[in-house]
Design a protein around this motif. Structure first.
Motif, PDB file in Angstrom:
ATOM      1  N   ALA A  99       0.827  -1.204   0.000  1.00  0.00           N
ATOM      2  CA  ALA A  99       0.000   0.000   0.000  1.00  0.00           C
ATOM      3  C   ALA A  99       0.865   1.259   0.000  1.00  0.00           C
ATOM      4  O   ALA A  99       0.544   2.251  -0.661  1.00  0.00           O
ATOM      5  N   ALA A 100       1.970   1.213   0.736  1.00  0.00           N
ATOM      6  CA  ALA A 100       2.857   2.373   0.809  1.00  0.00           C
ATOM      7  C   ALA A 100       3.464   2.711  -0.546  1.00  0.00           C
ATOM      8  O   ALA A 100       3.722   3.882  -0.849  1.00  0.00           O
ATOM      9  N   LEU A 101       3.682   1.694  -1.372  1.00  0.00           N
ATOM     10  CA  LEU A 101       4.253   1.923  -2.702  1.00  0.00           C
ATOM     11  C   LEU A 101       3.338   2.779  -3.571  1.00  0.00           C
ATOM     12  O   LEU A 101       3.806   3.460  -4.487  1.00  0.00           O
ATOM     13  N   VAL A 102       2.050   2.767  -3.278  1.00  0.00           N
ATOM     14  CA  VAL A 102       1.085   3.533  -4.063  1.00  0.00           C
ATOM     15  C   VAL A 102       0.650   4.800  -3.338  1.00  0.00           C
ATOM     16  O   VAL A 102       0.662   5.898  -3.903  1.00  0.00           O
ATOM     17  N   LEU A 103       0.279   4.664  -2.077  1.00  0.00           N
ATOM     18  CA  LEU A 103      -0.355   5.773  -1.369  1.00  0.00           C
ATOM     19  C   LEU A 103       0.582   6.928  -1.059  1.00  0.00           C
ATOM     20  O   LEU A 103       0.189   8.100  -1.147  1.00  0.00           O
ATOM     21  N   LEU A 108       1.954  12.650  -2.380  1.00  0.00           N
ATOM     22  CA  LEU A 108       2.888  13.701  -2.783  1.00  0.00           C
ATOM     23  C   LEU A 108       2.462  14.333  -4.110  1.00  0.00           C
ATOM     24  O   LEU A 108       2.542  15.552  -4.282  1.00  0.00           O
ATOM     25  N   VAL A 109       2.018  13.509  -5.041  1.00  0.00           N
ATOM     26  CA  VAL A 109       1.534  14.030  -6.322  1.00  0.00           C
ATOM     27  C   VAL A 109       0.330  14.937  -6.103  1.00  0.00           C
ATOM     28  O   VAL A 109       0.223  16.021  -6.709  1.00  0.00           O
ATOM     29  N   THR A 110      -0.571  14.511  -5.235  1.00  0.00           N
ATOM     30  CA  THR A 110      -1.765  15.312  -4.952  1.00  0.00           C
ATOM     31  C   THR A 110      -1.391  16.668  -4.372  1.00  0.00           C
ATOM     32  O   THR A 110      -1.957  17.704  -4.762  1.00  0.00           O
ATOM     33  N   VAL A 111      -0.424  16.683  -3.472  1.00  0.00           N
ATOM     34  CA  VAL A 111       0.006  17.942  -2.852  1.00  0.00           C
ATOM     35  C   VAL A 111       0.619  18.874  -3.899  1.00  0.00           C
ATOM     36  O   VAL A 111       0.329  20.078  -3.935  1.00  0.00           O
ATOM     37  N   VAL A 112       1.466  18.331  -4.774  1.00  0.00           N
ATOM     38  CA  VAL A 112       2.117  19.143  -5.801  1.00  0.00           C
ATOM     39  C   VAL A 112       1.088  19.693  -6.788  1.00  0.00           C
ATOM     40  O   VAL A 112       1.123  20.879  -7.154  1.00  0.00           O
ATOM     41  N   VAL A 113       0.170  18.854  -7.220  1.00  0.00           N
ATOM     42  CA  VAL A 113      -0.853  19.304  -8.168  1.00  0.00           C
ATOM     43  C   VAL A 113      -1.739  20.366  -7.529  1.00  0.00           C
ATOM     44  O   VAL A 113      -2.095  21.374  -8.171  1.00  0.00           O
ATOM     45  N   ASN A 227      -2.488   5.195   4.706  1.00  0.00           N
ATOM     46  CA  ASN A 227      -3.106   6.433   4.231  1.00  0.00           C
ATOM     47  C   ASN A 227      -3.149   7.492   5.331  1.00  0.00           C
ATOM     48  O   ASN A 227      -2.763   8.648   5.110  1.00  0.00           O
ATOM     49  N   ASN A 228      -3.587   7.114   6.521  1.00  0.00           N
ATOM     50  CA  ASN A 228      -3.724   8.083   7.603  1.00  0.00           C
ATOM     51  C   ASN A 228      -2.384   8.567   8.131  1.00  0.00           C
ATOM     52  O   ASN A 228      -2.200   9.759   8.398  1.00  0.00           O
ATOM     53  N   VAL A 229      -1.425   7.652   8.295  1.00  0.00           N
ATOM     54  CA  VAL A 229      -0.109   8.049   8.794  1.00  0.00           C
ATOM     55  C   VAL A 229       0.555   9.017   7.820  1.00  0.00           C
ATOM     56  O   VAL A 229       1.131  10.041   8.222  1.00  0.00           O
ATOM     57  N   ALA A 230       0.494   8.715   6.532  1.00  0.00           N
ATOM     58  CA  ALA A 230       1.108   9.588   5.532  1.00  0.00           C
ATOM     59  C   ALA A 230       0.444  10.963   5.525  1.00  0.00           C
ATOM     60  O   ALA A 230       1.119  12.001   5.476  1.00  0.00           O
ATOM     61  N   ALA A 231      -0.880  10.987   5.590  1.00  0.00           N
ATOM     62  CA  ALA A 231      -1.609  12.254   5.565  1.00  0.00           C
ATOM     63  C   ALA A 231      -1.320  13.080   6.818  1.00  0.00           C
ATOM     64  O   ALA A 231      -1.096  14.302   6.742  1.00  0.00           O
ATOM     65  N   PHE A 232      -1.312  12.423   7.981  1.00  0.00           N
ATOM     66  CA  PHE A 232      -1.025  13.130   9.227  1.00  0.00           C
ATOM     67  C   PHE A 232       0.413  13.647   9.250  1.00  0.00           C
ATOM     68  O   PHE A 232       0.675  14.756   9.721  1.00  0.00           O
ATOM     69  N   TRP A 253     -11.088  16.814  -8.315  1.00  0.00           N
ATOM     70  CA  TRP A 253      -9.904  16.135  -8.838  1.00  0.00           C
ATOM     71  C   TRP A 253      -9.112  15.454  -7.730  1.00  0.00           C
ATOM     72  O   TRP A 253      -8.456  14.432  -7.965  1.00  0.00           O
ATOM     73  N   VAL A 254      -9.170  15.999  -6.518  1.00  0.00           N
ATOM     74  CA  VAL A 254      -8.510  15.354  -5.382  1.00  0.00           C
ATOM     75  C   VAL A 254      -9.188  14.021  -5.079  1.00  0.00           C
ATOM     76  O   VAL A 254      -8.520  13.014  -4.804  1.00  0.00           O
ATOM     77  N   VAL A 255     -10.506  14.012  -5.133  1.00  0.00           N
ATOM     78  CA  VAL A 255     -11.257  12.780  -4.895  1.00  0.00           C
ATOM     79  C   VAL A 255     -10.911  11.735  -5.949  1.00  0.00           C
ATOM     80  O   VAL A 255     -10.715  10.551  -5.634  1.00  0.00           O
ATOM     81  N   VAL A 256     -10.816  12.163  -7.204  1.00  0.00           N
ATOM     82  CA  VAL A 256     -10.462  11.228  -8.280  1.00  0.00           C
ATOM     83  C   VAL A 256      -9.089  10.620  -8.031  1.00  0.00           C
ATOM     84  O   VAL A 256      -8.901   9.401  -8.146  1.00  0.00           O
ATOM     85  N   LEU A 257      -8.110  11.443  -7.666  1.00  0.00           N
ATOM     86  CA  LEU A 257      -6.766  10.933  -7.384  1.00  0.00           C
ATOM     87  C   LEU A 257      -6.780  10.002  -6.181  1.00  0.00           C
ATOM     88  O   LEU A 257      -6.087   8.973  -6.169  1.00  0.00           O
TER      89      LEU A 257
END
Length: 309
Positions: A99-103, A108-113, A227-232, A253-257
């Motif tokens: 999961a970490a390989l994707v999430l 990071l992509v979501t934050v940059v976009v 997901n939660n650890v990365a976001a926090f 678009w955030v929801v789609v990503l």
């Protein structure tokens, strides 16, 4: 009996919540630390004590779900965890790694976009961590897995099994609990716009699919935790924890990503579980009537040994 079980389970859950809060309040008073009882500047939930209380409160879903299964369905609580009657640590850790390989990259992509859309790309290099970022980070690392597990045990564990046990057709027993648990899970997060609701609803559906495809809660707990650890962690690093926890809307678009990331993480975890021969069904099947079914394990098979994935 059904009403008594529901009321009894709800009462135990309420008492558990009260007990957790009481213990945290006593600890806060004993240590004199800023937290539950001393919040002059910050909102309670973005302090280390507030995060700890919130996570442990949600982690109470684990014993509540197990007790509900024992009392309401009269089978071993371990079957809330998986079809082998216990939590499979290899499945949990293996799913978390995939999961970490994707999430993490997806976040990071979501934050940059998002920064590109809002014209704040330059701010990404300006870290402004939360005042007590080290303590917050420690609380997140140690207790967010428990928080995620508590939610999965309650929504994808007990609630899903409770609804599914009353469905005679396998397809209905799969689809109906997934839809109901995803809806209740999303609504439980409070006020939100339709897009943020859709984001959380989609995660609930993905988590239910993972439970079905892997025969247990481990993979959904892993994806939820990562997901939660990365976001926090990101929110703590940029001083946006309060905004993250109190979010009530999300850009389409955030929801789609997010949904693509959830689906990608689930795909990797499920594929690995399949290739690893992770058990998806209860050994020996189930016996009993609707609402009271119980696992039947043949003498030559074990649900507690360490060799059954």
């Amino acid at each position: 009996m059904g009403l008594a079980v529901v009321l009894g389970t709800g009462l135990v859950g309420l008492l558990t919540v009260v007990l957790v809060l009481a213990v945290l309040a006593v600890v806060a008073m004993a240590t004199g630390g800023t937290g539950l009882l001393d919040l002059p500047d910050d909102a309670w939930f973005v302090t280390p004590w507030g995060m700890l209380a919130t996570n442990l409160l949600l982690a109470a879903g684990i014993p509540v779900a197990m007790l509900a299964v024992r009392v309401g369905h009269r089978w071993r609580p371990g079957y809330v965890s998986s079809v082998v009657g216990r939590l499979r640590w290899r499945v949990l850790l293996g799913s978390a790694a995939r999961a970490a390989l994707v999430l993490v990259p997806a976040l990071l992509v979501t934050v940059v976009v998002d920064a590109a859309f809002t014209g704040t790309l330059g701010d990404l290099t300006a870290f402004d961590p939360e005042p007590r970022w080290a303590a917050l980070a420690l609380v997140v690392l140690l207790t967010t897995p428990l928080q995620a597990a508590g939610e999965e045990y309650f929504f994808r564990g007990w609630l899903t099994q409770a609804i599914g046990s009353w469905c005679a057709r396998p397809l209905v027993a799969l689809v109906l609990p997934a839809l109901v648990s995803a809806t209740v899970f999303a609504l439980a997060h409070g006020s939100q716009d339709p897009w943020l609701f859709a984001d959380r609803f989609a995660f609930g559906l993905v988590a239910s699919v993972l439970v079905w495809r892997t025969g247990g809660l481990e993979a959904s707990i892993a994806v939820h935790t990562v997901n939660n650890v990365a976001a926090f962690a990101l929110a703590i690093a940029y001083g946006g924890l309060a905004d993250s926890l109190a979010a009530t809307e999300a850009a389409p678009w955030v929801v789609v990503l997010d949904v693509l990331a959830f689906a990608g993480a689930a795909f990797l975890a499920a594929r690995w579980a399949t290739r690893s021969g992770v058990r998806r069904e209860v050994p020996g099947g189930w016996v009993g009537r609707a609402g009271r079914a119980s696992p039947r394990t043949p003498d030559h098979q074990t649900t507690t040994g360490g060799r059954t994935p």
